[in-house]
Motif scaffolding. Sequence first.
Motif, PDB file in Angstrom:
ATOM      1  N   LYS A  64       0.861  -1.188   0.000  1.00 21.66           N
ATOM      2  CA  LYS A  64       0.000   0.000   0.000  1.00 21.66           C
ATOM      3  C   LYS A  64       0.899   1.241   0.000  1.00 21.66           C
ATOM      4  O   LYS A  64       1.246   1.776   1.034  1.00 21.66           O
ATOM      5  CB  LYS A  64      -0.900  -0.012   1.218  1.00 21.66           C
ATOM      6  CG  LYS A  64      -1.737  -1.259   1.267  1.00 21.66           C
ATOM      7  CD  LYS A  64      -3.080  -0.986   1.807  1.00 21.66           C
ATOM      8  CE  LYS A  64      -3.814  -2.291   1.845  1.00 21.66           C
ATOM      9  NZ  LYS A  64      -5.171  -2.220   1.635  1.00 21.66           N
TER      10      LYS A  64
ATOM     11  N   CYS B 174       1.924  -5.050   4.962  1.00 13.91           N
ATOM     12  CA  CYS B 174       0.856  -4.900   3.976  1.00 13.91           C
ATOM     13  C   CYS B 174       1.033  -5.816   2.762  1.00 13.91           C
ATOM     14  O   CYS B 174       0.058  -6.109   2.074  1.00 13.91           O
ATOM     15  CB  CYS B 174       0.714  -3.456   3.533  1.00 13.91           C
ATOM     16  SG  CYS B 174       2.139  -2.792   2.681  1.00 13.91           S
TER      17      CYS B 174
ATOM     18  N   CYS C 256       0.161   4.613   1.897  1.00 11.76           N
ATOM     19  CA  CYS C 256       0.169   4.639   3.359  1.00 11.76           C
ATOM     20  C   CYS C 256       1.116   5.734   3.861  1.00 11.76           C
ATOM     21  O   CYS C 256       2.178   5.955   3.294  1.00 11.76           O
ATOM     22  CB  CYS C 256       0.608   3.296   3.916  1.00 11.76           C
ATOM     23  SG  CYS C 256       0.610   3.222   5.726  1.00 11.76           S
TER      24      CYS C 256
ATOM     25  N   THR D 102      -4.038   6.455   5.070  1.00 11.66           N
ATOM     26  CA  THR D 102      -3.552   7.306   3.987  1.00 11.66           C
ATOM     27  C   THR D 102      -3.074   8.628   4.579  1.00 11.66           C
ATOM     28  O   THR D 102      -3.362   8.950   5.734  1.00 11.66           O
ATOM     29  CB  THR D 102      -4.665   7.598   2.962  1.00 11.66           C
ATOM     30  OG1 THR D 102      -5.692   8.350   3.615  1.00 11.66           O
ATOM     31  CG2 THR D 102      -5.232   6.323   2.365  1.00 11.66           C
TER      32      THR D 102
ATOM     33  N   TYR E 100      -2.424   0.798   8.762  1.00 15.86           N
ATOM     34  CA  TYR E 100      -2.580   1.448   7.460  1.00 15.86           C
ATOM     35  C   TYR E 100      -3.496   2.667   7.548  1.00 15.86           C
ATOM     36  O   TYR E 100      -4.622   2.585   8.026  1.00 15.86           O
ATOM     37  CB  TYR E 100      -3.136   0.466   6.430  1.00 15.86           C
ATOM     38  CG  TYR E 100      -3.559   1.135   5.144  1.00 15.86           C
ATOM     39  CD1 TYR E 100      -2.607   1.633   4.272  1.00 15.86           C
ATOM     40  CD2 TYR E 100      -4.897   1.284   4.834  1.00 15.86           C
ATOM     41  CE1 TYR E 100      -2.986   2.268   3.095  1.00 15.86           C
ATOM     42  CE2 TYR E 100      -5.287   1.910   3.661  1.00 15.86           C
ATOM     43  CZ  TYR E 100      -4.330   2.394   2.797  1.00 15.86           C
ATOM     44  OH  TYR E 100      -4.701   3.017   1.653  1.00 15.86           O
TER      45      TYR E 100
END
Length: 59
Positions: free
Chosen positions: A4, A25, A7, A35, A33
Amino acid sequence: MKIKNDCFAYNEEKRVCTALTELFCCKEECKFYKTHQQIADDYRLASERRAKSWNQKNS
């Protein structure tokens, strides 16, 4: 699973997780996790809560 790379803790240059000792991940769902936008929103909400608390104490 896939890395990801959106992240907040992922360092794309070094391809490592800066929050944990390994890149979970790519193996399993990481509980850390978030954003960059989620981190910014959390920071804003926490700041608002602190300001509200401070205002209540000093009223």
